[in-house]
Structures are given as structure tokens and as C-alpha cells.
Design a protein around this motif. Sequence first.
Motif, mmCIF file in Angstrom:
data_model
loop_
_atom_site.group_PDB
_atom_site.id
_atom_site.type_symbol
_atom_site.label_atom_id
_atom_site.label_comp_id
_atom_site.label_asym_id
_atom_site.label_seq_id
_atom_site.Cartn_x
_atom_site.Cartn_y
_atom_site.Cartn_z
ATOM 1 N N LYS A 50 -3.531 -22.025 -31.714
ATOM 2 C CA LYS A 50 -2.093 -22.288 -31.700
ATOM 3 C C LYS A 50 -1.849 -23.794 -31.782
ATOM 4 C CE LYS A 50 -1.683 -22.248 -26.627
ATOM 5 N NZ LYS A 50 -0.997 -21.631 -25.453
ATOM 6 N N PHE A 51 -0.789 -24.151 -32.449
ATOM 7 C CA PHE A 51 -0.441 -25.559 -32.652
ATOM 8 C C PHE A 51 0.852 -25.840 -31.894
ATOM 9 C CE2 PHE A 51 -3.013 -24.097 -36.113
ATOM 10 C CZ PHE A 51 -3.879 -25.142 -36.374
ATOM 11 N N VAL A 52 0.799 -26.811 -30.985
ATOM 12 C CA VAL A 52 1.922 -27.027 -30.087
ATOM 13 C C VAL A 52 2.268 -28.513 -29.988
ATOM 14 C CG1 VAL A 52 1.313 -25.004 -28.706
ATOM 15 C CG2 VAL A 52 0.453 -27.258 -28.037
ATOM 16 N N HIS B 268 -7.051 -27.858 -39.356
ATOM 17 C CA HIS B 268 -6.336 -28.124 -38.104
ATOM 18 C C HIS B 268 -5.637 -29.486 -38.127
ATOM 19 C CE1 HIS B 268 -8.097 -24.511 -36.854
ATOM 20 N NE2 HIS B 268 -9.172 -24.962 -36.224
ATOM 21 N N ASP C 267 -8.958 -21.622 -24.258
ATOM 22 C CA ASP C 267 -8.045 -22.686 -23.832
ATOM 23 C C ASP C 267 -8.646 -24.073 -24.096
ATOM 24 O OD1 ASP C 267 -5.437 -23.041 -22.939
ATOM 25 O OD2 ASP C 267 -6.053 -23.478 -20.886
ATOM 26 N N ASP D 272 -7.515 -23.571 -28.970
ATOM 27 C CA ASP D 272 -8.170 -22.279 -29.175
ATOM 28 C C ASP D 272 -7.722 -21.350 -28.041
ATOM 29 O OD1 ASP D 272 -9.869 -20.089 -29.371
ATOM 30 O OD2 ASP D 272 -11.560 -21.304 -30.059
ATOM 31 N N GLN D 273 -7.014 -20.287 -28.384
ATOM 32 C CA GLN D 273 -6.450 -19.414 -27.360
ATOM 33 C C GLN D 273 -7.495 -18.547 -26.665
ATOM 34 O OE1 GLN D 273 -2.302 -17.876 -28.370
ATOM 35 N NE2 GLN D 273 -3.106 -18.216 -30.441
ATOM 36 N N ALA E 211 -3.973 -28.704 -31.119
ATOM 37 C CA ALA E 211 -4.422 -27.397 -31.614
ATOM 38 C C ALA E 211 -5.328 -26.822 -30.534
ATOM 39 C CB ALA E 211 -5.170 -27.543 -32.932
ATOM 40 N N VAL F 125 5.479 -24.647 -23.533
ATOM 41 C CA VAL F 125 4.157 -25.199 -23.854
ATOM 42 C C VAL F 125 3.510 -25.756 -22.584
ATOM 43 C CG1 VAL F 125 2.892 -26.953 -25.125
ATOM 44 C CG2 VAL F 125 4.785 -25.729 -26.219
#
Length: 240
Positions: free
Chosen positions: A5-7, A178, A144, A140-141, A138, A14
Motif C-alpha cells: 500500500k502507498f500512503v 514502488h 508491515d 508491505d501489508q 510504500a 494512515v
Amino acid sequence: MGGVKFVVVGDSGVVPPVDAGEQIRNIFLVTQDTLAPRGAQMAMRHMASQALSIASFIACVNLLCLCIFWGVGISSFLVKVVVYLGVALCAAVCMYIFLVWYARYLYRKEVVYTAHKSDLADPISYYNQSNGKFCLLAIDQDNDQIVSMAFLTPHDPASKTWKLTRVGTLPRHQGRGHATRLVTMALDVAQTRCQASHVMLTTSAPQEAAVHIYSKLGFVATHITPLVFGVGELHFVKHF
């Protein structure tokens, strides 16, 4: 698989990882370490030409001294030429090895120092929207883990100039787009939220992949700043 995910840190909902600061410093150190060999190669090419010039100068001085002060036979003269050229070459090689080692030492020392500067000592607090700065990550879910990062800061408010900095991706996650995604997000933030007129950035000359990404996204190289032993920084700007 959760994916990546990109936050933008500070946006609604977030929450960065608990150890985000440590992870960000690790990305910086790891990416800089991967650049060190390429930077050293550029430095070596530059220093090789310098060492060759010095060796040639020493050899010419020695030959001149031989010609002026030593009235000897041809065979003896040739022997002394070979000896003096050998001494000059050895001196140049030793100087070359020392300069390469010193260049790598200075590079690593600067990297470690930078990792503990104010912005990376507590990056989540420093690059905070309440401070007028933006932290883009970025994550990694699945675990984390922060795999890529980029920061956007005001450079010259009067001219609405913003600066993109600390762009980096863990080596095993490189080549997946990314960094491109984060830089694109940063440009959108600069244009829509900050009303920036242009965004600037700098990158070290060995980062060919980064240069390709920036050029593809519309950045234009403006100039290069020479650094230690011939390794320089490229300056880019993108106008909106």
C-alpha cells in the motif's frame, strides 16, 4: 497476500509502523551501501587519470634529470630509464589505492553521519504534515515493512519551490515500480495540495535507475555539482 500500500503519513486513517523511524534509517543506509561500489568506480576512473598524469610527470622529471646530469652510455641509460619508470609506476599505483580507500571511507562516514541528522533521527515527526512536510511510504501489508520511501519538503516558499528527497527502495523490492509510484504521488501532492510551481531534487551520479525514473516523470537535468574525487550530484527540476 496483502500486497503493498502507498500512503502519505498524516492522511486520515494512515498509521505508520511502530518502528517506522528505524526502518526508514535502514532503507537509507542499505540503499547508500549499494551505491558505494558504483560511486567508487566513478571515483577510481577519475583518480586513475590523475594518478597517470602524476606518474607521467614524475617519469618526465626523472628522465630530464638523467639527460642533464648523467652522461652515461646508451645501455646504462636505458636501464636507468626502466628503473625510474618502474618507480614512478609503483608510486602512482600506491597513490591510486590510497585514494580509492580514502574515497570509500569518506563516503561511508558521510552516509552514517547523514543517517543521524535531524531529519532521519525521527523522520516521522520531522516529515509531518503539521510541519508543512510530507512523508510518503510504500508498506508491505503482509509484514508491515516499509519497502520504499520519499519525502517532500518546502524549499523556497516565495517561488513555490518544493524539494523531493530521500527517495529509496530496499534492494530486494527494486524494479517493481514502488519508487515511481511514490514520486508520482509526491508530484500530485506538490501540485494539488501545495500549489507548487516546480519540484526539484538531487541524486548522485551513479544512480542510473533513479535518473531514468526522474526523466520519465518529466524532470529535466539542470546541472551537476562535483563532489569528492569526481563523483557528483545531478540536479533535476520539474515545472508544472
